[in-house]
Design a protein around this motif. Structure first.
Motif, PDB file in Angstrom:
ATOM      1  N   HIS A 250       0.690  26.482   4.432  1.00 44.63           N
ATOM      2  CA  HIS A 250       0.789  25.426   3.431  1.00 44.63           C
ATOM      3  C   HIS A 250       2.056  25.580   2.608  1.00 44.63           C
ATOM      4  O   HIS A 250       2.482  26.699   2.314  1.00 44.63           O
ATOM      5  N   ALA A 251       2.668  24.460   2.220  1.00 42.06           N
ATOM      6  CA  ALA A 251       3.929  24.509   1.486  1.00 42.06           C
ATOM      7  C   ALA A 251       3.867  23.836   0.121  1.00 42.06           C
ATOM      8  O   ALA A 251       4.314  24.410  -0.877  1.00 42.06           O
ATOM      9  N   HIS A 252       3.317  22.611   0.042  1.00 41.10           N
ATOM     10  CA  HIS A 252       3.521  21.820  -1.178  1.00 41.10           C
ATOM     11  C   HIS A 252       2.467  20.715  -1.235  1.00 41.10           C
ATOM     12  O   HIS A 252       2.115  20.121  -0.211  1.00 41.10           O
ATOM     13  N   HIS A 253       1.972  20.456  -2.433  1.00 42.51           N
ATOM     14  CA  HIS A 253       1.072  19.324  -2.651  1.00 42.51           C
ATOM     15  C   HIS A 253       1.532  18.590  -3.902  1.00 42.51           C
ATOM     16  O   HIS A 253       1.799  19.215  -4.927  1.00 42.51           O
ATOM     17  N   TRP A 254       1.678  17.267  -3.796  1.00 39.14           N
ATOM     18  CA  TRP A 254       2.091  16.501  -4.975  1.00 39.14           C
ATOM     19  C   TRP A 254       1.424  15.138  -4.973  1.00 39.14           C
ATOM     20  O   TRP A 254       0.903  14.679  -3.959  1.00 39.14           O
ATOM     21  N   LYS A 255       1.405  14.525  -6.172  1.00 40.50           N
ATOM     22  CA  LYS A 255       0.750  13.238  -6.345  1.00 40.50           C
ATOM     23  C   LYS A 255       1.666  12.255  -7.060  1.00 40.50           C
ATOM     24  O   LYS A 255       2.503  12.642  -7.880  1.00 40.50           O
ATOM     25  N   LEU A 256       1.466  10.986  -6.737  1.00 41.08           N
ATOM     26  CA  LEU A 256       2.150   9.916  -7.452  1.00 41.08           C
ATOM     27  C   LEU A 256       1.502   9.738  -8.813  1.00 41.08           C
ATOM     28  O   LEU A 256       0.285   9.585  -8.927  1.00 41.08           O
ATOM     29  N   VAL A 257       2.321   9.737  -9.868  1.00 40.97           N
ATOM     30  CA  VAL A 257       1.818   9.536 -11.234  1.00 40.97           C
ATOM     31  C   VAL A 257       1.970   8.085 -11.661  1.00 40.97           C
ATOM     32  O   VAL A 257       1.068   7.482 -12.250  1.00 40.97           O
ATOM     33  N   SER A 258       3.124   7.488 -11.373  1.00 44.68           N
ATOM     34  CA  SER A 258       3.371   6.100 -11.746  1.00 44.68           C
ATOM     35  C   SER A 258       4.345   5.479 -10.757  1.00 44.68           C
ATOM     36  O   SER A 258       5.145   6.181 -10.121  1.00 44.68           O
ATOM     37  N   LEU A 259       4.281   4.149 -10.621  1.00 47.17           N
ATOM     38  CA  LEU A 259       5.202   3.432  -9.743  1.00 47.17           C
ATOM     39  C   LEU A 259       5.342   1.997 -10.219  1.00 47.17           C
ATOM     40  O   LEU A 259       4.341   1.319 -10.488  1.00 47.17           O
ATOM     41  N   THR A 260       6.590   1.544 -10.334  1.00 50.96           N
ATOM     42  CA  THR A 260       6.881   0.139 -10.631  1.00 50.96           C
ATOM     43  C   THR A 260       7.947  -0.350  -9.670  1.00 50.96           C
ATOM     44  O   THR A 260       8.767   0.441  -9.187  1.00 50.96           O
ATOM     45  N   THR A 261       7.944  -1.646  -9.395  1.00 53.68           N
ATOM     46  CA  THR A 261       8.929  -2.227  -8.474  1.00 53.68           C
ATOM     47  C   THR A 261       9.777  -3.263  -9.197  1.00 53.68           C
ATOM     48  O   THR A 261       9.351  -3.871 -10.185  1.00 53.68           O
ATOM     49  N   ASN A 262      11.002  -3.439  -8.666  1.00 55.39           N
ATOM     50  CA  ASN A 262      11.931  -4.454  -9.181  1.00 55.39           C
ATOM     51  C   ASN A 262      12.106  -4.366 -10.701  1.00 55.39           C
ATOM     52  O   ASN A 262      12.023  -5.364 -11.407  1.00 55.39           O
TER      53      ASN A 262
ATOM     54  N   LEU B 273       0.845  -1.180   0.000  1.00 56.70           N
ATOM     55  CA  LEU B 273       0.000   0.000   0.000  1.00 56.70           C
ATOM     56  C   LEU B 273       0.892   1.245   0.000  1.00 56.70           C
ATOM     57  O   LEU B 273       1.512   1.581   1.010  1.00 56.70           O
ATOM     58  N   TRP B 274       0.959   1.906  -1.162  1.00 56.33           N
ATOM     59  CA  TRP B 274       1.824   3.081  -1.326  1.00 56.33           C
ATOM     60  C   TRP B 274       0.999   4.358  -1.186  1.00 56.33           C
ATOM     61  O   TRP B 274      -0.115   4.429  -1.692  1.00 56.33           O
ATOM     62  N   PRO B 275       1.548   5.404  -0.560  1.00 47.66           N
ATOM     63  CA  PRO B 275       0.850   6.685  -0.550  1.00 47.66           C
ATOM     64  C   PRO B 275       0.883   7.311  -1.942  1.00 47.66           C
ATOM     65  O   PRO B 275       1.881   7.211  -2.656  1.00 47.66           O
ATOM     66  N   THR B 276      -0.205   7.957  -2.330  1.00 45.46           N
ATOM     67  CA  THR B 276      -0.285   8.552  -3.673  1.00 45.46           C
ATOM     68  C   THR B 276      -0.642  10.034  -3.650  1.00 45.46           C
ATOM     69  O   THR B 276      -0.585  10.688  -4.688  1.00 45.46           O
ATOM     70  N   ASP B 277      -1.003  10.562  -2.496  1.00 46.20           N
ATOM     71  CA  ASP B 277      -1.364  11.979  -2.391  1.00 46.20           C
ATOM     72  C   ASP B 277      -0.684  12.548  -1.148  1.00 46.20           C
ATOM     73  O   ASP B 277      -0.874  12.037  -0.037  1.00 46.20           O
ATOM     74  N   PHE B 278       0.117  13.603  -1.337  1.00 45.78           N
ATOM     75  CA  PHE B 278       0.974  14.129  -0.287  1.00 45.78           C
ATOM     76  C   PHE B 278       0.681  15.616  -0.105  1.00 45.78           C
ATOM     77  O   PHE B 278       0.741  16.385  -1.067  1.00 45.78           O
ATOM     78  N   ASP B 279       0.403  16.019   1.124  1.00 41.63           N
ATOM     79  CA  ASP B 279       0.104  17.413   1.411  1.00 41.63           C
ATOM     80  C   ASP B 279       1.025  17.890   2.535  1.00 41.63           C
ATOM     81  O   ASP B 279       0.970  17.361   3.654  1.00 41.63           O
ATOM     82  N   GLU B 280       1.860  18.874   2.235  1.00 43.03           N
ATOM     83  CA  GLU B 280       2.880  19.336   3.179  1.00 43.03           C
ATOM     84  C   GLU B 280       2.533  20.708   3.733  1.00 43.03           C
ATOM     85  O   GLU B 280       2.203  21.629   2.992  1.00 43.03           O
ATOM     86  N   ARG B 281       2.655  20.828   5.056  1.00 44.53           N
ATOM     87  CA  ARG B 281       2.486  22.105   5.731  1.00 44.53           C
ATOM     88  C   ARG B 281       3.703  22.407   6.594  1.00 44.53           C
ATOM     89  O   ARG B 281       4.275  21.499   7.208  1.00 44.53           O
ATOM     90  N   ILE B 282       4.093  23.667   6.609  1.00 46.38           N
ATOM     91  CA  ILE B 282       5.044  24.142   7.608  1.00 46.38           C
ATOM     92  C   ILE B 282       4.274  24.286   8.915  1.00 46.38           C
ATOM     93  O   ILE B 282       3.178  24.850   8.937  1.00 46.38           O
ATOM     94  N   ARG B 283       4.829  23.790  10.023  1.00 49.19           N
ATOM     95  CA  ARG B 283       4.149  23.886  11.315  1.00 49.19           C
ATOM     96  C   ARG B 283       4.892  24.771  12.310  1.00 49.19           C
ATOM     97  O   ARG B 283       4.281  25.370  13.194  1.00 49.19           O
ATOM     98  N   VAL B 284       6.210  24.813  12.223  1.00 48.02           N
ATOM     99  CA  VAL B 284       7.043  25.659  13.064  1.00 48.02           C
ATOM    100  C   VAL B 284       8.136  26.234  12.175  1.00 48.02           C
ATOM    101  O   VAL B 284       8.733  25.483  11.403  1.00 48.02           O
ATOM    102  N   PRO B 285       8.400  27.533  12.203  1.00 49.00           N
ATOM    103  CA  PRO B 285       7.980  28.530  13.195  1.00 49.00           C
ATOM    104  C   PRO B 285       6.620  29.160  12.949  1.00 49.00           C
ATOM    105  O   PRO B 285       6.222  30.061  13.686  1.00 49.00           O
ATOM    106  N   PHE B 286       5.906  28.753  11.882  1.00 50.41           N
ATOM    107  CA  PHE B 286       4.564  29.264  11.633  1.00 50.41           C
ATOM    108  C   PHE B 286       3.780  28.175  10.923  1.00 50.41           C
ATOM    109  O   PHE B 286       4.324  27.166  10.508  1.00 50.41           O
ATOM    110  N   ASP B 287       2.490  28.382  10.804  1.00 49.26           N
ATOM    111  CA  ASP B 287       1.602  27.387  10.197  1.00 49.26           C
ATOM    112  C   ASP B 287       1.188  27.892   8.817  1.00 49.26           C
ATOM    113  O   ASP B 287       0.441  28.863   8.709  1.00 49.26           O
TER     114      ASP B 287
END
Length: 259
Positions: free
Chosen positions: A247-259, A231-245
Motif C-alpha cells: 500500500h502507498a497512499h489513500h486520499w479523498k476529495l474535499v471540495s470541487l467546483t467547475t468553471n 461523476l467525479w471520483p472522491t476516494d482514491f486508494d493507491e498500491r504499488i504493484r511492481v516490483p512488489f505489492d
C-alpha cells in the motif's frame, strides 16, 4: 539499519508482485476498446463534461508507513499532505499547492514544462522537476478518469477481463505517447465496471523517472459524487504493484467546483 530493513522487505515483497502490464507492440486502436471507453465516458457524464473548462478542488490524504520510502522524491510526503489544485482543461495546465509538515510546495505544469517551489524557493533539481511533472499528469488522469484519454497520442486495445472489489470489469489497455511527465511512453490498464461502466481502477507504468522505470502502481476509485452533471471520483486508494505489492497512499476529495 533502516536501509537494510527496506532492502530485506523489498526482496520479500518482490515475490508477491503481480504480473506486469503487457508490453506487446500496439500501433492502432481497436474499435471495441474505443467503444468501451466511450461508454465509460457516457456513464461519467460526457455531455456535461464537454461544458467544463476549469476544475478547482482540494484533497486530503494519508501516506502509508513503508511504501513511499522506496520512492521518496516522487512521494515527497513531507510536503504532500493535503492540496489545492486547479486544472485548465483547454490549455492543459495544472496548478497544485501542496501542504505538509515541512511547509508548502507549489507546482505549475504545462505541456512540455514544469516549475516547482518549496516554501517560495524555486527548485532547479531535475529529478524533483521530473517527479513533479509525473505527479501532475498522473493526478490529471485520476481526476478526469475516462475523459483523460481524449487527447493525441493515445492508442486503445481490449485487454480481457478482471475484477475490482469483486465486481466484474472489462479491461482496456491504453498506450500513451508521450507518457506521464517527461516519459516517452506509458501504459495504463483501465478496469471498467461491466454493469455501471464506471471506471473503477487504473494501473499504470511510471517511466518518467529513471528510478521508477519498470515500476507499476494502481489506483482504485471507491466512491463517486455527481457534481455539475459529471461523476467525479472522491476516494482514491493507491498500491504499488511492481516490483512488489504494498500500500502507498489513500486520499479523498474535499471540495470541487467547475468553471
Amino acid at each position: 539499519m533502516t536501509r537494510c530493513f527496506l532492502l530485506s522487505l523489498a526482496l520479500f515483497l518482490g515475490a508477491c508482485a503481480t504480473p506486469k502490464i503487457s508490453p506487446r507492440p500496439v500501433t492502432r486502436s481497436e474499435p471495441a476498446a474505443t467503444a468501451l471507453v466511450a461508454k465509460s465516458q457516457a456513464a461519467h457524464g460526457a455531455d456535461a463534461f464537454r461544458k467544463i473548462h476549469t476544475v478547482e478542488l482540494s484533497y486530503d490524504g494519508k501516506w502509508a508507513a513503508v511504501g513511499p520510502k522506496f520512492q521518496p522524491i516522487l512521494a515527497d510526503t513531507s510536503f504532500r499532505g493535503g492540496s489545492r489544485e486547479r486544472y485548465d482543461l483547454r490549455r492543459r495546465t495544472v496548478r497544485q499547492e501542496h501542504t505538509g509538515v515541512a511547509g508548502r510546495k507549489e507546482v505549475r505544469r504545462a505541456v512540455g514544462e514544469v516549475a516547482v517551489t518549496y516554501n517560495g524557493v524555486r527548485s532547479n533539481d531535475q529529478e524533483v522537476l521530473r517527479a513533479a511533472a509525473l505527479v501532475a499528469d498522473a493526478y490529471t488522469l485520476f481526476l478526469l478518469g475516462p475523459f483523460y484519454f481524449d487527447r493525441p497520442g493515445v492508442v486503445l486495445v481490449t485487454a480481457g477481463e478482471g475484477t475490482v472489489d469483486r465486481q466484474p470489469c472489462d479491461q482496456v489497455l491504453a498506450i500513451l505517447t508521450p507518457g506521464f511527465g517527461f516519459a516517452k511512453e506509458d501504459r495504463v490498464l483501465l478496469s471498467i465496471d461491466r454493469a455501471t461502466r464506471q471506471l473503477r481502477r487504473v494501473r499504470m507504468t511510471l517511466n518518467g523517472l529513471d528510478s521508477t522505470i519498470g515500476a507499476e502502481v494502481d489506483i482504485t476509485f471507491r466512491d463517486f459524487r455527481r457534481i455539475d452533471g459529471v461523476l467525479w471520483p472522491t476516494d482514491f486508494d493507491e498500491r504499488i504493484r511492481v516490483p512488489f505489492d504494498l500500500h502507498a497512499h489513500h486520499w479523498k476529495l474535499v471540495s470541487l467546483t467547475t468553471n
